[in-house]
Scaffold this motif. Structure first.
Motif, PDB file in Angstrom:
ATOM      1  N   ALA A 150     -61.833  25.871 -33.720  1.00  0.00           N
ATOM      2  CA  ALA A 150     -60.826  24.812 -33.640  1.00  0.00           C
ATOM      3  C   ALA A 150     -61.335  23.726 -32.701  1.00  0.00           C
ATOM      4  O   ALA A 150     -61.554  23.973 -31.516  1.00  0.00           O
ATOM      5  CB  ALA A 150     -59.505  25.373 -33.142  1.00  0.00           C
ATOM      6  N   ILE A 151     -61.541  22.536 -33.249  1.00  0.00           N
ATOM      7  CA  ILE A 151     -61.977  21.383 -32.464  1.00  0.00           C
ATOM      8  C   ILE A 151     -60.756  20.507 -32.211  1.00  0.00           C
ATOM      9  O   ILE A 151     -60.142  20.000 -33.149  1.00  0.00           O
ATOM     10  CB  ILE A 151     -63.057  20.575 -33.203  1.00  0.00           C
ATOM     11  CG1 ILE A 151     -64.233  21.467 -33.601  1.00  0.00           C
ATOM     12  CG2 ILE A 151     -63.517  19.407 -32.347  1.00  0.00           C
ATOM     13  CD1 ILE A 151     -65.066  21.959 -32.453  1.00  0.00           C
ATOM     14  N   ASP A 152     -60.410  20.333 -30.952  1.00  0.00           N
ATOM     15  CA  ASP A 152     -59.193  19.604 -30.612  1.00  0.00           C
ATOM     16  C   ASP A 152     -59.530  18.368 -29.792  1.00  0.00           C
ATOM     17  O   ASP A 152     -60.357  18.424 -28.879  1.00  0.00           O
ATOM     18  CB  ASP A 152     -58.245  20.510 -29.808  1.00  0.00           C
ATOM     19  CG  ASP A 152     -56.997  19.779 -29.358  1.00  0.00           C
ATOM     20  OD1 ASP A 152     -56.347  19.138 -30.210  1.00  0.00           O
ATOM     21  OD2 ASP A 152     -56.661  19.833 -28.158  1.00  0.00           O
ATOM     22  N   PHE A 153     -58.901  17.251 -30.156  1.00  0.00           N
ATOM     23  CA  PHE A 153     -58.986  16.025 -29.366  1.00  0.00           C
ATOM     24  C   PHE A 153     -57.668  15.907 -28.595  1.00  0.00           C
ATOM     25  O   PHE A 153     -56.626  15.623 -29.190  1.00  0.00           O
ATOM     26  CB  PHE A 153     -59.187  14.812 -30.268  1.00  0.00           C
ATOM     27  CG  PHE A 153     -60.515  14.806 -30.989  1.00  0.00           C
ATOM     28  CD1 PHE A 153     -61.637  14.289 -30.390  1.00  0.00           C
ATOM     29  CD2 PHE A 153     -60.627  15.345 -32.266  1.00  0.00           C
ATOM     30  CE1 PHE A 153     -62.862  14.290 -31.037  1.00  0.00           C
ATOM     31  CE2 PHE A 153     -61.843  15.345 -32.925  1.00  0.00           C
ATOM     32  CZ  PHE A 153     -62.965  14.824 -32.313  1.00  0.00           C
ATOM     33  N   PRO A 154     -57.686  16.152 -27.280  1.00  0.00           N
ATOM     34  CA  PRO A 154     -56.435  16.183 -26.514  1.00  0.00           C
ATOM     35  C   PRO A 154     -55.585  14.923 -26.652  1.00  0.00           C
ATOM     36  O   PRO A 154     -54.361  14.996 -26.727  1.00  0.00           O
ATOM     37  CB  PRO A 154     -56.922  16.374 -25.065  1.00  0.00           C
ATOM     38  CG  PRO A 154     -58.214  17.105 -25.212  1.00  0.00           C
ATOM     39  CD  PRO A 154     -58.841  16.512 -26.449  1.00  0.00           C
ATOM     40  N   THR A 155     -56.225  13.753 -26.689  1.00  0.00           N
ATOM     41  CA  THR A 155     -55.485  12.496 -26.835  1.00  0.00           C
ATOM     42  C   THR A 155     -56.189  11.622 -27.869  1.00  0.00           C
ATOM     43  O   THR A 155     -57.369  11.819 -28.168  1.00  0.00           O
ATOM     44  CB  THR A 155     -55.407  11.727 -25.504  1.00  0.00           C
ATOM     45  OG1 THR A 155     -56.711  11.215 -25.175  1.00  0.00           O
ATOM     46  CG2 THR A 155     -54.929  12.634 -24.372  1.00  0.00           C
ATOM     47  N   ASP A 156     -55.470  10.651 -28.392  1.00  0.00           N
ATOM     48  CA  ASP A 156     -56.084   9.708 -29.330  1.00  0.00           C
ATOM     49  C   ASP A 156     -57.223   8.941 -28.663  1.00  0.00           C
ATOM     50  O   ASP A 156     -58.159   8.489 -29.330  1.00  0.00           O
ATOM     51  CB  ASP A 156     -55.038   8.721 -29.857  1.00  0.00           C
ATOM     52  CG  ASP A 156     -54.056   9.378 -30.820  1.00  0.00           C
ATOM     53  OD1 ASP A 156     -54.216  10.594 -31.111  1.00  0.00           O
ATOM     54  OD2 ASP A 156     -53.126   8.695 -31.275  1.00  0.00           O
ATOM     55  N   GLY A 157     -57.151   8.809 -27.343  1.00  0.00           N
ATOM     56  CA  GLY A 157     -58.192   8.109 -26.602  1.00  0.00           C
ATOM     57  C   GLY A 157     -59.506   8.862 -26.543  1.00  0.00           C
ATOM     58  O   GLY A 157     -60.497   8.325 -26.038  1.00  0.00           O
TER      59      GLY A 157
END
Length: 214
Positions: A150-157
């Motif tokens: 699972a690759i997660d981007f914590p924020t859109d930034g």
């Protein structure tokens, strides 16, 4: 050797049968920078991945050759090179599309690995396999096609466009709702579709990505 392969599961998944909609076993937080060159083409995708402590611990056990419970420069270099070789079949989890067509990536020159606060940190950049001009509709993201990681981007930034050439473009971050993706594609999201030998890959429908229109 078997332990090495299992530890690098996200890198050498061909040996692990993973059914459609498999639950992830490895978790990583990511940052992706898409860089445009002065020639108006995408020059590279810069990646920073921070893995969960459980996976990081297993990496430590496998690559700590001298048993001092840490990874020295030589051990980290071996880890980075193992990742650079093993992930090639999975295009380093990078997804680039240009007007709907998938674009591959080149092998990175090096993958830098470090262990900080009991977590594995990986930094590397990949270049598109062919020119990607900033024209039409482009998408960029990072995902594991087997859904094992699972690759997660914590924020859109954490999905960033860099370079003056992007100023003429519009962009947005897309975070698909898995339930909606499944309900909208029930007829096609089958085991046969996910294992299509022609290379069709529906897992990208679930991937967080940045969409760019120029």
């Amino acid at each position: 050797m078997r332990n090495r392969i299992m530890t690098m599961a996200l890198l050498a998944l061909a040996a692990i049968p993973v059914p459609a909609f498999a639950h992830p076993h490895i978790f990583a937080q990511a940052r992706l920078e898409v860089v445009a060159g002065d020639d108006g083409n995408v020059s590279e995708l810069r990646n920073v991945w921070r893995f969960d402590e459980v996976f990081s611990s297993s990496v430590l056990l496998d690559f700590d050759k001298n048993g001092d419970l840490k990874l020295d420069a030589k051990e980290l270099a071996e880890l980075g090179e193992t990742m650079r070789t093993s992930m090639a079949d999975y295009h380093y989890f990078a997804t680039i599309t240009m007007n709907g067509a998938t674009i591959g990536v080149q092998k990175p020159d090096v993958i830098h690995a470090s262990l900080k606060d009991n977590q594995l940190l990986v930094i590397f950049a990949v270049k598109p396999a062919k020119p990607v001009p900033l024209k039409g509709r482009l998408t960029f993201g990072i995902y594991d096609p087997t859904m094992y990681t699972a690759i997660d981007f914590p924020t859109d930034g954490d999905l960033v466009l860099k370079g003056a050439a992007f100023q003429k473009c519009q962009h947005k971050v897309v975070r698909p709702d898995p339930d909606e993706v499944i309900s909208q594609n029930t007829s096609t999201l089958t085991d046969a579709f996910f294992n299509d030998p022609t290379g069709t890959d529906m897992t990208k429908l679930f991937a967080t990505r940045i969409e760019v229109s120029c």
